[in-house]
Each structure stands twice: as C-alpha cells, then as structure tokens.
Design a protein around this motif. Structure first.
Motif, mmCIF file in Angstrom:
data_model
loop_
_atom_site.group_PDB
_atom_site.id
_atom_site.type_symbol
_atom_site.label_atom_id
_atom_site.label_comp_id
_atom_site.label_asym_id
_atom_site.label_seq_id
_atom_site.Cartn_x
_atom_site.Cartn_y
_atom_site.Cartn_z
ATOM 1 N N UNK A 128 46.280 20.904 18.790
ATOM 2 C CA UNK A 128 44.852 21.225 18.870
ATOM 3 C C UNK A 128 44.413 22.055 17.665
ATOM 4 N N UNK A 129 45.239 22.994 17.229
ATOM 5 C CA UNK A 129 44.889 23.791 16.064
ATOM 6 C C UNK A 129 44.772 22.912 14.816
ATOM 7 N N UNK A 130 45.637 21.923 14.700
ATOM 8 C CA UNK A 130 45.530 21.001 13.565
ATOM 9 C C UNK A 130 44.264 20.150 13.669
ATOM 10 N N UNK A 131 43.895 19.772 14.905
ATOM 11 C CA UNK A 131 42.660 19.042 15.116
ATOM 12 C C UNK A 131 41.456 19.899 14.741
ATOM 13 N N UNK A 132 41.473 21.182 15.118
ATOM 14 C CA UNK A 132 40.392 22.088 14.765
ATOM 15 C C UNK A 132 40.236 22.201 13.250
ATOM 16 N N UNK A 133 41.363 22.292 12.551
ATOM 17 C CA UNK A 133 41.315 22.376 11.090
ATOM 18 C C UNK A 133 40.678 21.121 10.495
ATOM 19 N N UNK A 134 41.068 19.966 11.024
ATOM 20 C CA UNK A 134 40.508 18.711 10.526
ATOM 21 C C UNK A 134 39.006 18.650 10.763
ATOM 22 N N UNK A 135 38.577 19.052 11.960
ATOM 23 C CA UNK A 135 37.156 19.005 12.293
ATOM 24 C C UNK A 135 36.347 20.012 11.490
#
Length: 228
Positions: A128-135
């Motif tokens: 999820x943290x990697x998804x947040x960074x991408x977004x």
C-alpha cells in the motif's frame, strides 16, 4: 464461515467520509445490517464491507467482533479511514498499524486506543505504501481516495498486497519520538547506560516488536533508526 475485509468511516471526519462517499459511489454496493448504536453498513461482493457511523472513530471499540456477532462473518482485515496529524503539519497520504505501546494503565488517551498495546501489522502495508507513492507522483495527491479503491480491489482490479514470504519484505510499526518517552537520568560522573534512562521507551519497543513478530512468524525483524 465467510471471511471479510471491513472498512470503517465516520461522518465526523471529512478525511474519512469523503473517501467513503467516493467508494459507495462505485458499483456493486448494497445495504447491509445496522449495528447497535445506529452504525450503517454496506456490502460489496463476498468479502468487502463498509461501516459508516456518526461518532469519532476513537469512540468505537471492537467493531470487528461486533460485526462477527451480528453477521456470523469473520473479519480478517480492518481499515480505518481517518485524519492523522503529524508534528510537521505537512499534508500526506499514509497507512500505518494502530497502537499506543508507550502508554500505561491510567494514562490519558488523547487519540483513543488501549494502553501498552499495538496491533499486528498487516502484510499489505508495504504494498500500500508503494501504491501511495505511485499515486502521489502521478496524481499530485489528487484525488486522494484512489488509494482506497485500488488497494481493496474495487474497479475490477485485484487487491493490492497479496504477498508471499519469498517476496521478502514487509513493513511493521513506526515509532515516532513521542512514543519513545525517556526520562533524563540527571548529571552523573558514571557512564550512563540504557538501564539508567527511565520512561516507557523500552516498553514501546518491546510491544511493537512482539506485535510485529506475531504478524510475521519466522520472519527476521529489522529496525531502521532515523533522526531528523
């Protein structure tokens, strides 16, 4: 017994109810049972549930157990949509496990919780943290709610973070400076050791360590120290 993910939102917090409204605007939702205290619920598919209530999130305890009691469904994962204030006061999107491991019985709980307790971290926090960074990079932090529906698998996508051990890394608890309270041992000519420094900082570390170990049995736990 059906296994479900529970998302919890409150109308008392704009940072909570706005993402919840965006989620409920997506197809597939149907009304569910109303829990004790007037907590509304909605169902999407076989495994996703959303609770919506009018109190602050910290005023509601044991929502997973209450849902199980009302429906017979087992809650395997619980997400709270809420506002989080940091000392830096910088806007950010984040996700973290809950807990107040540094507090003791009788201490004031300004943000709720149970003294000396920390939740086992979800194996999905890292993804999820990697998804947040991408977004954050692709949307300039707008619209914020897309971190939620992509993460839990709405919009015909797969849930983020179904990881296996062989992929190698998870994310556990983050202990900020305020959750590591230390007491000044005072002036002394003798060499000061960790045993000389009072406060509940050691308790906080142990509680967070034990919760992380319980979440990832057999895993190797590493600590990253960062001083700003």
């Amino acid at each position: 017994m059906k296994m479900v993910t529970l998302v919890v939102a409150t109308t008392a917090d704009p940072a909570s109810i706005n993402p919840a409204k965006a989620l409920l605007a997506m197809p597939g939702w149907h009304p569910g049972p109303t829990l004790e205290g007037g907590i509304r619920s909605f169902k999407n598919g076989d495994s996703l549930r959303l609770l919506e209530h009018d109190k602050f999130i910290i005023e509601e305890d044991d929502l997973d157990l209450r849902w199980e009691s009302a429906t017979g469904e087992t809650v395997v994962e619980l997400f709270f949509l809420s506002r989080h204030a940091a000392v830096s006061n910088r806007p950010a999107l984040t996700i973290h496990p809950i807990g107040v491991p540094h507090l003791e019985d009788g201490d004031v709980l300004p943000q709720g919780g149970r003294p000396g307790w920390a939740a086992p971290p979800s194996p999905r926090i890292g993804p999820w943290l990697m998804l947040l960074k991408k977004l954050a990079e692709s949307h300039n932090l707008v619209p914020e709610f897309e971190l939620v529906w992509e993460g839990i698998g709405l919009g015909e996508g797969a849930p983020v973070g179904v990881w296996s051990r062989k992929e190698g890394i998870w994310v556990g608890h983050l202990l900020s400076g305020y959750s590591l309270p230390m007491e000044d041992p005072g002036k002394s000519n003798a060499k000061i050791t960790a045993d000389d420094i009072g406060g509940t900082w050691k308790q906080a570390i142990k509680v967070a360590f034990d919760a992380t170990k319980a979440a990832f049995p057999g895993g190797e736990i590493m600590a990253h120290l960062d001083h700003k």
